[in-house]
Structures are given as C-alpha cells and as structure tokens.
Enzyme design. Sequence first.
Site, short mmCIF file in Angstrom:
data_model
loop_
_atom_site.label_atom_id
_atom_site.label_comp_id
_atom_site.label_asym_id
_atom_site.label_seq_id
_atom_site.Cartn_x
_atom_site.Cartn_y
_atom_site.Cartn_z
N HIS A 105 1.76 -0.99 8.54
CA HIS A 105 2.18 0.32 8.02
C HIS A 105 3.38 0.92 8.77
CE1 HIS A 105 -0.98 0.22 5.17
NE2 HIS A 105 -1.94 0.78 5.84
N HIS A 179 -0.62 6.86 1.17
CA HIS A 179 -1.92 6.39 1.63
C HIS A 179 -3.03 7.43 1.45
CE1 HIS A 179 -4.66 3.95 4.03
NE2 HIS A 179 -3.73 3.01 4.07
N GLU A 313 -2.84 2.14 -3.28
CA GLU A 313 -1.51 2.09 -2.67
C GLU A 313 -0.57 1.26 -3.54
OE1 GLU A 313 -2.12 0.75 1.49
OE2 GLU A 313 -4.21 1.20 1.10
#
Length: 348
Positions: A105, A179, A313
């Site tokens: 991420h 997210h 996502e």
Amino acid sequence: MRINQERFGEINGREVTAVTIKNSHGMTLTCLNYGGIITKILVPDASGKVENVVLGFDTVEEYEKYSPYFGAVVGRVAGRIKGGAFTLNGKTYHVTKNENGNHLHGGHRGFSHVFWDMETAEDHHSASVAFFYQSPDGEEGYPGNLQMKMVYTLDDDNRFTIRYHGVSDETTLVNVTNHTYFNLSGNLKRDVLGHTLEMKSHRFLELDRSLLPTGQILAVEDTPFDFRSGRRVEDGVRSTHEQNLIASRGYDHPFLLDRHFDREIVLTDPESGRQLIVETDQPCVVLYTGNQLGDDFMIRGVQARKYLGLCLETQGLPDAVHHPHFPSVVLEKGGTYQAKTIYTFCVK
Ligand code: FUC
C-alpha cells in the site's frame, strides 16, 4: 448541497480538517485532508433511518494508532510489490519493505498518511472536494515527481464519485485505490458476514501465502469465488477452499471485472435493506473481508473484530510490474494516470 469544514485534530503541528458534504436525500459524507480519509458515510436504510456505513474514528490519535487504512487513499501502488523491488527501463528501484519483506500500500506513509491540499466546490446537484498531493522523486523509493489530484463528488442521487489523476516527470508506477471498509448494517450493528455480494467477474487471481499473486488466473466456476449470481460473504469464511484459507479465512483477492459502469459490484445488507453499487473503469476489484482486523481497539464504541467491514478496492492488478501478462500500471513520463469509481447508495 451543504459543505461544512471543521477542525478534526492535529498531526505534527498541522491541522487536520474534516469536510462534511450533505445532500438533499439524506446522505452525508465526511473526509479529511489527511490521507483523503473518509471517516463517515451516513445513508438511510429501507425505513429511512440514517446511519453510518463505514469504519472510522473520531480522533486523529486513533487513526495513527490503530487504523488499517480505514477510508484512506492508498498509493502510489495499492497492494503488494514482491520483494519491494522492480525494474523499469533497465533500472532497478527499491521501494519501502513494510510487510514481510514486501512493499504494501505505497510504503510507510504512501498517500494514506500524508496531508493533501484541499479545495471545495459546489453546484446545484453536487458538491466536491479536490485533493492535491505532490509526491517527490524517490518518495518510498519510487522514481519521478508525481503530481496527484483526486476529486470526491457527492450528488443528489446518493452517488459518490472518486476521480484520480496523476502526472509524473519520470516514468513510474501508479495504481491507486480507496480503502474504505463498508458495513451496511448501520453504526456497526452486525458484522458483514450476512451481507450478500454480486459481482460480474468470472476470473480471480490466485494468491501465494504472502498474499501476492502467483500469476495464475483462476476461473470462479464451482468455487466460493463465484459471485455472479450473488452469495453471502460468509461462504468464503466457512469455506475450506485453499485460497480462502490462505487469506486467513475469507477473501483478500483481486477479481477481474467483466463489465464497467454496469452494476458490476453490488453489496446488499438484507436486514437493513441498504445496498451499495460500485462501478469503475478499473480492471479489477480486490475484495478484502477484514480477515486481519485486530480486536485490540474500539471503533466508535464497538469492539473491533474480524469481518466487521469489507473493502472493495477498485484498481489495476496487484504486483502487475512482475507479471507481464497483467495490464501495466506503468505511468510513462509525460503520460496521465486516470481512474474513476462510482459508489451509489440505495435501498432494496
Ligand atoms: C487489504 C489487504 C491486505 C491488508 C490490508 C490492510 O488491502 O489486501 O491483506 O490486510 O488491506
């Protein structure tokens, strides 16, 4: 439409501001100039009761201490990059290894733990917040000065749109997502196991034990990964399918979308009647059912636990830089990265 701004807290001496947009159909969205974090989405249920449908906190301290990316934008590259290294135009780059020797991420801070400049705008039927972030060359190991813009728009049809836009002065990687953990029960009354999900997807990516794609693309047919006619989220938790077990019982998988802007992802909570339709121009959606959610903190008075929320996502395929048969997430110097996802809230 009404836009309201207020102080939310402070990080490193800088004020964290919360912007709240309220439309005329009972929907309210609150987001921060830090990580673009969506702290609250309030929507009516079938009886008109307005409640919050996302996981979030009321203080910056809780975000800093506990949040597994609640509501935040993640980038430059969402998901994992194997070994925290990749080669672009013959040059090898090393990005932050922040999970078991892999990059996750966007690294330590990425896009989720930094301030974004904000501008608000409104017209008759919608209101927007535009976010701007300049990611310097070398940040988290990525090449190129990358200028990101992201726009959140709420309209009077209970439609929330996120548009992403990026340009870089060197060739780099970009694959951004949001997210948010959804829970349509309202104010976290129940976990999401009883939610049903319908997705227009006949293929998903096989993962290895580190949750990285193996490169194999699997058919959903006759597996708990077949959401084409809708199924309960719980199926993947009870399942003994190796891929559900790898994901710590549940889903943490990229699904290739067969359709775009055609109700390709529909999440329903049968009890409250709330429904969320997600539509995107992105090739895949990572369905993450909160399998790793810890139970050592509270979320607005509710005990955190596994399966309390699920993420949808929308993005390019994870670790695409290591799999030439996946669509590329390379942003060429002088090129433009663009992505769009629409979240529509309604009742069944
Ligand atoms: C999701 C998952 C990861 C991780 C993170 C917090 O995107 O793919 O496994 O747990 O969120």
